[in-house]
Write a protein that holds these residues in place. Sequence first.
Motif, mmCIF file in Angstrom:
data_model
loop_
_atom_site.group_PDB
_atom_site.id
_atom_site.type_symbol
_atom_site.label_atom_id
_atom_site.label_comp_id
_atom_site.label_asym_id
_atom_site.label_seq_id
_atom_site.Cartn_x
_atom_site.Cartn_y
_atom_site.Cartn_z
ATOM 1 N N ALA A 13 96.632 79.477 72.725
ATOM 2 C CA ALA A 13 95.706 80.526 72.299
ATOM 3 C C ALA A 13 94.332 80.292 72.879
ATOM 4 C CB ALA A 13 95.619 80.554 70.770
ATOM 5 N N CYS A 70 91.204 88.164 64.084
ATOM 6 C CA CYS A 70 91.714 89.142 65.048
ATOM 7 C C CYS A 70 90.594 89.842 65.816
ATOM 8 C CB CYS A 70 92.576 90.168 64.326
ATOM 9 S SG CYS A 70 94.098 89.472 63.679
ATOM 10 N N ASP A 101 92.891 86.380 68.190
ATOM 11 C CA ASP A 101 94.236 86.954 68.066
ATOM 12 C C ASP A 101 94.132 88.478 68.063
ATOM 13 O OD1 ASP A 101 97.056 86.859 67.741
ATOM 14 O OD2 ASP A 101 96.861 87.011 65.569
#
Length: 219
Positions: A13, A70, A101
Amino acid sequence: MVNLGDIFPNFEAETTIGKINFHDWLGDLWGVLFSHPADFTPVCTTELARVVQLQSEFEKRGVKVIALSCDPVETHRKWLNDIKVYAGCSTEGFPYPIIADEDRKLSTSLQMIDPDERDADGIPLTARAVFIIDPRKRMRLSILYPATTGRNFSEILRVIDSLQLTDKHKVATPVDWKPQEHVMVQPSVSDEEVKTLFPLLTIVALPSGKNYIRKTPHP
């Protein structure tokens, strides 16, 4: 879905410290992954600020902390100063990374979505998940709060204390237990074994006559 005792899924990530491989980043330490609905929101800011304040407590226990929201990394980095000011933190840098994300791919795979809370485009927001992962990469605890309810990070530290203690000794921690308080001997410990392991044992007398509540001082 990840169950207790399962190996926590590895992932790559983008974060505020660059791209990471989660298992490599965690190394041989304990970890806490906690997710958030969005940057620049009130409850999330209070939570991340509280973790900044508690960073030394996590480090003392050998625990690495990582957040998820997010929004893109660029937005995360702009948010960091607000979090630090709210936390009353004047040190340089930020003590833990935040995962980006944007596509909610990670949130969805870990079932961290709150269907009742949506953004301006009607897309469900990430709920307030907490995952505690041990040095073997196994998930030891998961809690999922709705987006509208902030977490109690003192409770998360308490759980870590319990997990680390009960990994080392054949004990369990009772309701509302706090570090240094008496603990319970696990039922799997035989009466013969208990004499050696827990010489300061106290057995609570109960109407059933069964001696299953066996208390002992914090090991």
